[in-house]
Scaffold this active site. Structure first.
Site, PDB file in Angstrom:
ATOM      1  N   ASP A 136      28.865 -52.256  31.410  1.00  0.00           N
ATOM      2  CA  ASP A 136      27.775 -51.567  32.113  1.00  0.00           C
ATOM      3  C   ASP A 136      28.114 -51.287  33.576  1.00  0.00           C
ATOM      4  OD1 ASP A 136      25.166 -50.351  32.077  1.00  0.00           O
ATOM      5  OD2 ASP A 136      24.529 -52.002  33.350  1.00  0.00           O
ATOM      6  N   GLY A 147      28.126 -44.575  23.273  1.00  0.00           N
ATOM      7  CA  GLY A 147      28.815 -45.558  22.444  1.00  0.00           C
ATOM      8  C   GLY A 147      29.904 -46.347  23.148  1.00  0.00           C
ATOM      9  N   LYS A 148      29.813 -46.486  24.467  1.00  0.00           N
ATOM     10  CA  LYS A 148      30.850 -47.215  25.220  1.00  0.00           C
ATOM     11  C   LYS A 148      30.895 -48.690  24.825  1.00  0.00           C
ATOM     12  CE  LYS A 148      29.073 -46.089  29.216  1.00  0.00           C
ATOM     13  NZ  LYS A 148      27.986 -45.216  28.738  1.00  0.00           N
ATOM     14  N   SER A 149      29.748 -49.331  24.788  1.00  0.00           N
ATOM     15  CA  SER A 149      29.716 -50.756  24.470  1.00  0.00           C
ATOM     16  C   SER A 149      30.110 -51.008  23.016  1.00  0.00           C
ATOM     17  CB  SER A 149      28.326 -51.333  24.743  1.00  0.00           C
ATOM     18  OG  SER A 149      28.013 -51.277  26.128  1.00  0.00           O
ATOM     19  N   SER A 195      25.118 -42.317  29.058  1.00  0.00           N
ATOM     20  CA  SER A 195      24.397 -43.418  28.430  1.00  0.00           C
ATOM     21  C   SER A 195      24.105 -43.088  26.968  1.00  0.00           C
ATOM     22  CB  SER A 195      23.085 -43.674  29.195  1.00  0.00           C
ATOM     23  OG  SER A 195      22.369 -44.720  28.611  1.00  0.00           O
ATOM     24  N   GLY A 196      24.360 -44.055  26.076  1.00  0.00           N
ATOM     25  CA  GLY A 196      24.087 -43.867  24.662  1.00  0.00           C
ATOM     26  C   GLY A 196      25.217 -43.254  23.868  1.00  0.00           C
ATOM     27  N   GLU A 241      25.832 -55.774  26.459  1.00  0.00           N
ATOM     28  CA  GLU A 241      24.575 -55.357  25.830  1.00  0.00           C
ATOM     29  C   GLU A 241      24.907 -54.414  24.681  1.00  0.00           C
ATOM     30  OE1 GLU A 241      20.350 -53.035  26.670  1.00  0.00           O
ATOM     31  OE2 GLU A 241      21.911 -53.078  28.221  1.00  0.00           O
ATOM     32  N   HIS A 245      29.608 -46.974  36.659  1.00  0.00           N
ATOM     33  CA  HIS A 245      28.955 -47.259  35.378  1.00  0.00           C
ATOM     34  C   HIS A 245      29.963 -47.020  34.272  1.00  0.00           C
ATOM     35  CE1 HIS A 245      25.853 -47.603  32.345  1.00  0.00           C
ATOM     36  NE2 HIS A 245      26.197 -46.418  31.855  1.00  0.00           N
ATOM     37  N   ARG A 304      45.726 -28.965  24.430  1.00  0.00           N
ATOM     38  CA  ARG A 304      46.034 -29.844  23.310  1.00  0.00           C
ATOM     39  C   ARG A 304      47.440 -30.425  23.403  1.00  0.00           C
ATOM     40  NH1 ARG A 304      44.462 -26.659  17.955  1.00  0.00           N
ATOM     41  NH2 ARG A 304      45.115 -28.659  17.045  1.00  0.00           N
TER      42      ARG A 304
END
Length: 322
Positions: free
Chosen positions: A188, A169-171, A166-167, A212, A149, A253
């Site tokens: 997706d 902000g990948k797309s 999920s949610g 999507e 995914h 870092r």
């Protein structure tokens, strides 16, 4: 034709019909049913030993190619000898025979193939080119595969898999990268194959070219951004995982690239990027890819900085000891 039975090996297969359609072979023998034979080995067999009557190390599960050398050799024998030798490589386990020989097709092979309903193809071209193309095709088709995914992008020629909850902000990140001229491979769901140690990524057939976007629904990136916005396949070179700031943990870092992500037995460099509202993630991803490419060329800014700090400390300690 006897049923082929390879037990657990028959999970992945390429049907002979696919070969015929892919390479536009001329079919000399065998009917439609003969094209239901299948291939499980991503290699070919040049049957010099089998045509001499030796079976000690033969692998009859491979596609057989008869080129000029094999054709010239078998033409030395009479009909009955040829038939006996061809019986070895036209059994139920050999998928098919491809003739790429200037010496023609022996009548003994034609008669035997017609009797057994065995597929024989003719290839007009050089044997070496057929071998290379066929092995590459089978290696890709029969490669180990998995799906993950995420969103797969090609950024500056580097294959980048973007992962995260999920949610997160990948797309939306992918959309921003596409607007900057980079190319989408899959949104997706990403199908990944291990082809000779290289990870090749693509979208499932139904999802190709689609994304999507929350609030917009499904968009076709080719229609929206042009043909250059989409790429059929890409190597996987770098994994970027988006994390909420609270889940980032103790990241080094000075060397944030020391993690890796294992896919199909291949270790891929993993970079974790914390997500905040104030960050331009697309710019950070572009910088991360550029830095990754520089490191692959031996230019490591983190190491250069550490070396300068170390040299400065040594210099100061030397002045104190004077």
């Amino acid at each position: 034709m006897p049923n082929q039975n390879y037990s657990s090996l028959d999970n992945k297969r390429v049907y002979v019909r696919e070969l015929k359609e892919r390479f536009h072979f001329e079919q000399l023998c065998g009917n439609e049913q003969s094209l239901e034979r299948y291939i499980i080995a991503p290699d070919i067999n040049r049957p010099g030993l089998e045509l001499s009557g030796y079976l000690g190390s033969s692998d009859l599960k491979r596609v057989v190619i008869i080129g000029n050398k094999e054709g010239k050799y078998i033409n030395q024998f009479d009909y009955e000898t040829q038939k006996a030798r061809f019986e070895i490589i036209t059994d139920a386990y050999t998928p098919c025979i491809i003739i790429s020989s200037r010496h023609g097709v022996p009548q003994a092979l034609i008669d035997l193939a017609n009797y057994r309903n065995f597929p024989i193809f003719k290839y007009e071209g050089e044997t070496y080119r057929l071998t290379v193309d066929l092995v590459s095709f089978l290696a890709e088709k029969l490669a180990d595969t998995t799906c993950v995914h995420g969103v797969m992008m090609n950024v500056y020629g580097t294959g980048v898999l973007i992962m995260g909850n999920s949610g997160i902000g990948k797309s939306e990140l992918a959309l921003a990268l596409i607007k900057k001229g980079h190319r989408l491979i899959a949104d997706d769901r990403v199908d990944i194959s291990n082809v000779a140690g290289r990870l090749i990524c693509e979208a499932p057939e139904l999802l190709k070219r689609y994304m999507e976007i929350r609030g917009l629904g499904i968009v076709n990136v080719n229609y929206m951004f042009g043909g250059s916005a989409y790429m059929e396949k890409s190597n996987l070179d770098l994994v970027i995982k988006l994390l909420p700031m609270a889940e980032t943990g103790d990241v080094d870092r000075l060397d944030p690239h020391n993690d890796s992500f294992s896919i199909l037995g291949v270790e891929v460099p993993l970079l974790k990027i914390p997500v905040t509202e104030s960050k331009s993630l697309s710019t950070i991803v572009e910088a991360a890819v550029t830095n990754f490419e520089l490191k692959s060329m031996g230019i490591d800014a983190n190491q250069m900085f550490c070396n300068q700090v170390y040299d400065k400390i040594v210099e100061k300690n030397g002045e104190k000891n004077k």
